[in-house]
Design an enzyme around this catalytic site. Structure first.
Site, PDB file in Angstrom:
ATOM      1  N   SER A 260       0.901  -1.258  -0.091  1.00 20.90           N
ATOM      2  CA  SER A 260       0.115  -0.038   0.011  1.00 20.90           C
ATOM      3  C   SER A 260       0.936   1.020  -0.275  1.00 20.90           C
ATOM      4  O   SER A 260       2.098   1.209   0.364  1.00 20.90           O
ATOM      5  CB  SER A 260      -0.927  -0.021   1.245  1.00 20.90           C
ATOM      6  OG  SER A 260      -0.090   0.443   2.454  1.00 20.90           O
ATOM      7  N   LYS A 261       0.253   2.520  -0.004  1.00 19.23           N
ATOM      8  CA  LYS A 261       0.952   3.674  -0.206  1.00 19.23           C
ATOM      9  C   LYS A 261       1.468   3.666   1.320  1.00 19.23           C
ATOM     10  O   LYS A 261       2.767   4.692   1.138  1.00 19.23           O
ATOM     11  CB  LYS A 261       0.201   4.775  -0.676  1.00 19.23           C
ATOM     12  CG  LYS A 261      -0.821   5.443   0.202  1.00 19.23           C
ATOM     13  CD  LYS A 261      -1.259   6.624  -0.549  1.00 19.23           C
ATOM     14  CE  LYS A 261      -2.236   7.369   0.664  1.00 19.23           C
ATOM     15  NZ  LYS A 261      -2.753   8.739   0.109  1.00 19.23           N
ATOM     16  N   ARG A 262       1.077   3.466   2.120  1.00 21.81           N
ATOM     17  CA  ARG A 262       1.545   3.661   3.438  1.00 21.81           C
ATOM     18  C   ARG A 262       2.946   2.891   3.611  1.00 21.81           C
ATOM     19  O   ARG A 262       3.705   2.957   4.453  1.00 21.81           O
ATOM     20  CB  ARG A 262       0.565   3.263   4.505  1.00 21.81           C
ATOM     21  CG  ARG A 262      -0.152   4.531   4.971  1.00 21.81           C
ATOM     22  CD  ARG A 262      -1.328   4.411   5.810  1.00 21.81           C
ATOM     23  NE  ARG A 262      -2.267   3.818   4.971  1.00 21.81           N
ATOM     24  CZ  ARG A 262      -3.028   4.583   4.246  1.00 21.81           C
ATOM     25  NH1 ARG A 262      -3.085   5.884   4.455  1.00 21.81           N
ATOM     26  NH2 ARG A 262      -3.851   4.239   3.429  1.00 21.81           N
ATOM     27  N   ASP A 263       3.053   1.682   2.947  1.00 23.46           N
ATOM     28  CA  ASP A 263       4.133   1.037   3.324  1.00 23.46           C
ATOM     29  C   ASP A 263       5.382   1.232   3.159  1.00 23.46           C
ATOM     30  O   ASP A 263       6.412   1.026   3.506  1.00 23.46           O
ATOM     31  CB  ASP A 263       4.117  -0.694   2.262  1.00 23.46           C
ATOM     32  CG  ASP A 263       2.973  -1.184   2.909  1.00 23.46           C
ATOM     33  OD1 ASP A 263       2.575  -1.285   4.106  1.00 23.46           O
ATOM     34  OD2 ASP A 263       2.570  -2.085   2.128  1.00 23.46           O
ATOM     35  N   PHE A 272       6.042   5.129  -5.146  1.00 23.36           N
ATOM     36  CA  PHE A 272       5.352   5.765  -6.182  1.00 23.36           C
ATOM     37  C   PHE A 272       6.811   6.028  -7.166  1.00 23.36           C
ATOM     38  O   PHE A 272       7.903   6.144  -6.773  1.00 23.36           O
ATOM     39  CB  PHE A 272       5.233   7.248  -5.732  1.00 23.36           C
ATOM     40  CG  PHE A 272       3.775   6.842  -4.913  1.00 23.36           C
ATOM     41  CD1 PHE A 272       2.556   6.759  -5.568  1.00 23.36           C
ATOM     42  CD2 PHE A 272       3.354   7.243  -3.543  1.00 23.36           C
ATOM     43  CE1 PHE A 272       1.317   6.364  -4.834  1.00 23.36           C
ATOM     44  CE2 PHE A 272       2.770   7.368  -2.734  1.00 23.36           C
ATOM     45  CZ  PHE A 272       1.340   6.537  -3.373  1.00 23.36           C
TER      46      PHE A 272
END
Ligand code: GLU
Length: 498
Positions: A260-263, A272
């Site tokens: 996920s983007k939080r990882d 990204f």
């Protein structure tokens, strides 16, 4: 799989935030498949959900694809024969298709308000708008034609839902997963046109895939359940469905769950392609972290696909040659950041020094507040590139090429230090002044003639010019730094140890 006459694939992101690295992989596989089959690669922006629209996200997607070298053949920016390629600019198209389904009896009006449906869901968490519940809800199937007309005239909230009859099995032929089937009882009567006249993802997606003559839909596994609805819609319209291929998830490094983007923040790596300034902070990009696009492509290409051989280094052209949907794995693949860095090191080593220099020149000048010639920075890149995984490490680890040494390894220097070595260094400094170009030969000869060991002198010389015992080639460093710097640094160390 028999390949249709013209392969046309699309990457269809929604501009709801930054493009996740998994999205870049989806774009890559579409791109490779198109190139391999002499087909077209299309970028379509799916922006019908205005509530989730994030300004700047489309621009970010376009820049990311460009950076990764995955430029589309048709896109909102480039245009093309099936445009517009932004769904918000295609609004007039969708309504007629929703009407067609209404006429054919494959869709119906539903008048239930959001509050009414919420109340139902609260009373029964398993509630679904489907064949079993629709008769007791407010829609054109349960109400009389007169009541329906009155409601339609009253301008009250109305949506159009697709009608899914029970008792059907929906077969999906997926190039990666094989035969997948869903029972129609598992599916809800999805809204296809919203109260504000906007289509939902399902309608807009399949109408556009049809009108844009998409031959293969290659997308993330999370869309597989929607595919059952899509297959039904194709059937309702009497259109041929494209070939489907659902890509495996990219998993967290632990192998547990989707990346996920939080990882990125949790594990300390980018998720990204480019930096993304979100409301809750800055998300680091692969580019800004010091990755070359070739490395990211190589890394992503092998998350979920394997060539069936030991080969690990793949340029985009190699992938185009060898890629096949059949060799994509079904199971999710782990994101291994060390491997990403390993690929990056490979591509940095194999880059031209000048290309690397141009890439880091701005950062170097900003960081050190001075300008340097590209030739000088190229020299640094040549000396440093074997020693780094990220291109910014060239100036981080090789900072002493650009500014004064901040820390000397004096502990090691002291062990080697005595009056005699001080004299030798002084002598060596003179030799550098006389002829820096051939100093390697003259210094080594001098050490031999003096019956010294290389290990008695060279580590000191290294500490003098770079602060450390370990570092890039010593004589290359000396030549690049030049007479003035080298002699100053030798006397600087001598002063420190005296
Ligand atoms: N708009 C969807 C997304 O954001 C596209 C899914 C698809 O490729 O059909 O990923």
């Amino acid at each position: 799989m028999s390949i249709p006459k013209k392969v046309r694939v699309r990457f269809a992101p929604s501009p709801t935030g930054a493009l996740h690295i998994g999205g870049v992989r989806t774009a890559l596989y579409n791109y490779l498949f198109a190139r391999q089959n002499g087909g077209d690669f299309i970028l379509r922006i799916e922006d019908t959900d205005q509530g989730r629209y994030v300004p700047g996200a489309e621009d970010y997607i376009v820049r990311s694809l460009e950076w990764a070298g995955l430029s589309p053949d048709e896109s909102p920016q480039k245009g093309g024969p099936c445009g517009p390629y932004r769904q918000s600019e295609r609004m007039s198209i969708y309504k007629q298709y929703a009407d067609e389904l209404l006429e054919k009896g494959f869709a119906y009006y539903a008048f239930d308000t959001a509050e009414e449906l919420d109340t139902k869901r609260k009373a029964d968490p398993a509630f679904r708008y489907d064949a079993s519940s629709r008769t007791s809800l407010r829609n054109s199937l349960s109400l009389s034609p007169e009541e329906t007309q009155t409601l339609l005239n009253s301008g009250q909230n109305v949506v159009i839902r697709m009608k899914i009859d029970s008792g059907q099995t929906i077969h999906i032929r997926d190039e990666i997963r094989g035969d997948v089937s869903f029972q129609s009882e598992e599916l809800d009567d999805k809204v296809i046109l919203k109260g504000d006249g906007m289509p939902t993802y399902h309608l807009a997606n399949i109408v556009d895939d049809h009108l844009m003559e998409i031959s293969h839909v290659i997308r993330g596994e999370e869309w597989l359940p929607s595919t059952a609805h899509h297959v039904l819609l194709y059937r309702y319209f009497d259109w041929t469905a494209p070939v489907f291929a659902h890509l495996p998830l990219i998993l967290k490094p632990t192998g547990q769950g989707k990346l996920s983007k939080r990882d990125g923040a949790i594990f300390g790596f980018p998720v990204f392609p480019l930096d993304w300034q979100a409301e809750d902070g800055l998300y680091k990009g692969f580019r800004e972290t010091g990755f070359l696009p070739e490395a990211v492509i190589n890394f992503l290409g092998l998350i979920g696909w394997s060539p069936g051989t030991d080969q690990e280094i793949f340029s985009k052209e190699d992938f185009v040659k060898d890629f096949s949907l059949e060799r994509i794995h079904k199971a999710g693949a782990r994101f291994d950041y060390d491997k990403a860095k390993w690929f990056n090191q490979h591509y940095i080593i194999h880059s031209q020094n000048e290309d690397l220099a141009l890439l880091i020149q701005n950062d170097v000048e900003q960081k050190f507040g001075t300008s340097f010639t590209t030739e000088y920075i190229s020299g640094v890149c040549g000396l440093m590139k074997e020693r780094v995984h990220l291109h910014q490490e060239i100036w981080e680890k090789g900072y002493f090429f650009f500014t004064e040494i901040s820390e000397h390894d004096l502990d090691t220097a002291k062990q080697k230090w005595n009056q005699e070595t001080a004299n030798h260094l002084h002598h060596i400094s003179k030799m550098v002044q006389e002829d820096i170009e051939s100093c390697e030969t003259t210094i080594k000869l001098y050490i031999k003639e003096q019956n010294l060991k290389m290990g008695e002198i060279l580590p000191l010389l290294r500490i003098a010019v770079s602060g450390k015992v370990q570092g890039p080639d010593l004589f290359g460093t000396i030549r690049l730094l030049g007479i003035q710097k080298v002699t100053d640094r030798i006397s600087g160390l001598t002063d420190m140890l005296a």
